[in-house]
Design an enzyme around this catalytic site. Structure first.
Site, PDB file in Angstrom:
ATOM      1  N   SER A 142       1.192  -1.156   0.060  1.00 50.52           N
ATOM      2  CA  SER A 142      -0.130   0.094   0.119  1.00 50.52           C
ATOM      3  C   SER A 142       0.877   1.122  -0.076  1.00 50.52           C
ATOM      4  CB  SER A 142      -0.896  -0.013   1.124  1.00 50.52           C
ATOM      5  OG  SER A 142      -1.575   1.312   1.197  1.00 50.52           O
ATOM      6  N   ASP A 190      -6.048   0.688  -9.503  1.00 52.16           N
ATOM      7  CA  ASP A 190      -7.482   1.586  -9.882  1.00 52.16           C
ATOM      8  C   ASP A 190      -7.890   1.116 -11.117  1.00 52.16           C
ATOM      9  OD1 ASP A 190      -7.015   2.764  -7.334  1.00 52.16           O
ATOM     10  OD2 ASP A 190      -5.678   4.324  -8.086  1.00 52.16           O
TER      11      ASP A 190
HETATM   12  C1  S3P Z   1      -2.690   5.845  -4.060  1.00 56.07           C
HETATM   13  C2  S3P Z   1      -2.454   4.238  -3.596  1.00 56.07           C
HETATM   14  C3  S3P Z   1      -3.453   3.192  -3.944  1.00 56.07           C
HETATM   15  C4  S3P Z   1      -4.615   3.720  -4.920  1.00 56.07           C
HETATM   16  C5  S3P Z   1      -4.975   5.159  -4.747  1.00 56.07           C
HETATM   17  C6  S3P Z   1      -3.864   6.107  -4.656  1.00 56.07           C
HETATM   18  C7  S3P Z   1      -1.618   6.676  -3.739  1.00 56.07           C
HETATM   19  O1  S3P Z   1      -4.109   2.879  -2.633  1.00 56.07           O
HETATM   20  O2  S3P Z   1      -5.592   2.669  -4.968  1.00 56.07           O
HETATM   21  O3  S3P Z   1      -6.007   5.468  -5.559  1.00 56.07           O
HETATM   22  O4  S3P Z   1      -1.536   7.731  -4.085  1.00 56.07           O
HETATM   23  O5  S3P Z   1      -0.617   6.612  -2.959  1.00 56.07           O
HETATM   24  P1  S3P Z   1      -3.515   1.835  -1.586  1.00 56.07           P
HETATM   25  O6  S3P Z   1      -2.210   2.482  -1.232  1.00 56.07           O
HETATM   26  O7  S3P Z   1      -4.549   1.775  -0.643  1.00 56.07           O
HETATM   27  O8  S3P Z   1      -2.982   0.528  -2.465  1.00 56.07           O
END
Ligand code: S3P
Length: 430
Positions: A163, A312
């Site tokens: 994440s 996404d």
């Molecule tokens: C993001 C990380 C992703 C993604 C989100 C944007 C970011 O989420 O789904 O739209 O900018 O760090 P996760 O870190 O929960 O996977």
């Protein structure tokens, strides 16, 4: 069934040359790092979507100066963050909320974070747990969340899942912590925070296995940030052009960070005529131009290991799979259940409403392709989720009958120019 707010209708080929708005992930980070840095950060190409505008207001509420100079042109002057006078409204944005919580936790301040109904249902413990381990005091596991920050110490955090939001929150808090800051992940998540922190002068080491370590040098100095086009937004006109016969579309200036391009690789595996040219570096990120022509697609199996690089993009990949020949299987989609909506459920219900067989098995999504234009004619519930709405409008362009979506206002969170830009290519979205 409620009346459609927007409808995507089949029509002639899509043609033209476009640029999509700035990358959402980088736009949030540019504002937050600018707000933490010493001196001025001029930003160009900032995404002026609702999510990012909420972050801009939040950074100002913590004490930084945030000015809009013109379309996409902003200037942030950093400050020592202090307790905001009111609660910080993060709107619909999980990235904004989680990154701001991390950044704020580094300062001796108290802040309460709020958001809309969707964000208020999303899990925040994934960032609050590590922030507490670093010494912050937190209240609430979903919004509203209150954080009392300051006096943080080091952490070695081993995340069970990849994440970027969690990793980034820890790194941002770590900028003002004493001691080692190390984040390990089972797979690499997007690394825009690492890249941008380096551009602002911090020392960030990334080991071959993706383990990130914040070095001793943690002071940030304001710097110019040029935000390239968002690959997650480019995905919608790109898939539309693949699916509508006779289409040819050029999308210029798209960010091609390899930790973001899983969809493009998957579409090429499906038989997409997708050519990348003019690769260059913009603001520390790889950028290029995409040329896409209508293609006959075949079903694909997407391994779970690819999910972080296209997390996404599953709604729009499911739309491509719905028009492909044969069955597609996408693995490792548990996280889709806690995005802006339960995207796994929303994708399946939407596809079913349009005459396409789709179901889940555990954390996998199975879509049976129509081998050409699917029936369409459905009325799809977007659950106030921008990417679900855009995906089904694109499916409407490629189906035999129009597809309506019940809520489309949220498209403005990430891609405010989606409708006029698609109409400019000849798409029947209205
Ligand atoms: C993001 C990380 C992703 C993604 C989100 C944007 C970011 O989420 O789904 O739209 O900018 O760090 P996760 O870190 O929960 O996977």
């Amino acid at each position: 069934m409620s009346r459609a707010e927007l409808t995507g209708s089949p029509g002639g080929p899509l043609r033209g040359r476009i640029a999509v708005p700035g990358d959402k992930s980088m736009s949030h980070r540019a504002l937050i790092l600018g707000g933490l840095a010493d001196g001025e950060t001029p930003i160009s190409g900032l995404l002026e979507g609702d999510d990012v505008l909420a972050t801009a207001r939040a950074v100002a509420a913590f004490g930084a100066s945030v000015e809009r100079l013109g379309p996409g042109e902003w200037r942030v002057t950093g400050a020592e963050w202090t307790s905001p006078a009111e609660s910080v409204d993060c709107g619909n944005s999980g990235t904004g909320a989680r990154l701001l919580m991390g950044a704020a936790a580094g300062f001796p301040l108290t802040a309460t974070f709020t958001g809309d109904a969707s964000l208020s249902g999303r899990p925040m413990e994934r960032v609050l747990g590590p922030l507490r381990q670093m010494g912050a005091v937190t209240e609430g596991a979903t919004l509203p969340v209150t954080i009392r920050g300051g006096g943080l110490h080091g952490i070695r955090f081993v995340n069970a899942k990849a994440s970027a939001q969690v990793k980034s929150a820890i790194l941002l808090a770590g900028l003002r912590a004493e001691g080692e800051i190390i984040v390990e992940e089972p797979a690499r998540s997007r690394d825009h925070s690492e890249n941008m922190l380096r551009a602002f002068g911090a020392e960030v080491e990334v080991a071959a296995d993706g383990t990130v370590r914040l070095g001793e040098k943690r002071a940030l100095t304001g710097t110019d940030v040029a935000v390239p086009g968002d690959p997650s937004s480019a995905a919608f006109p790109l898939v539309a052009a693949l699916l509508v016969p006779g289409s040819e579309v050029r999308i210029e200036g798209v960010m091609l960070n390899p930790l973001r391009t899983g969809l493009f690789a998957t579409l090429v595996e499906m038989g997409a005529d997708l050519i990348v040219s003019g690769e260059r570096d913009v603001g520390g990120e790889r950028v290029g131009d995409l040329l896409v022509r209508a293609s006959a697609l075949r079903g694909v199996e997407v391994p779970a290991s690819r999910a972080p690089s296209m997390i996404d993009e599953y709604p729009i990949l499911a739309v491509a799979a719905a028009c492909a020949t044969g069955r597609s299987v996408m693995h490792g989609l548990a996280e889709l259940r806690v995005k802006e909506s339960d995207r796994l459920a929303a994708i399946i219900a939407g596809l079913n409403a349009c005459g396409i067989e789709a179901w889940d098995e555990g954390d996998s999504l199975i879509v049976v392709g129509a081998g050409g234009p699917p029936a369409g004619g459905g009325s799809v519930q977007a659950h106030h989720d921008h990417r679900i709405a855009m995906s089904f409008l694109v499916l409407g362009l490629a189906a035999r009958a129009p597809i309506g979506v019940d809520s489309a206002a949220m498209i403005a969170t990430s891609f405010p120019t989606f409708v006029p830009l698609m109409q400019g290519l000849g798409a029947g979205i209205a």
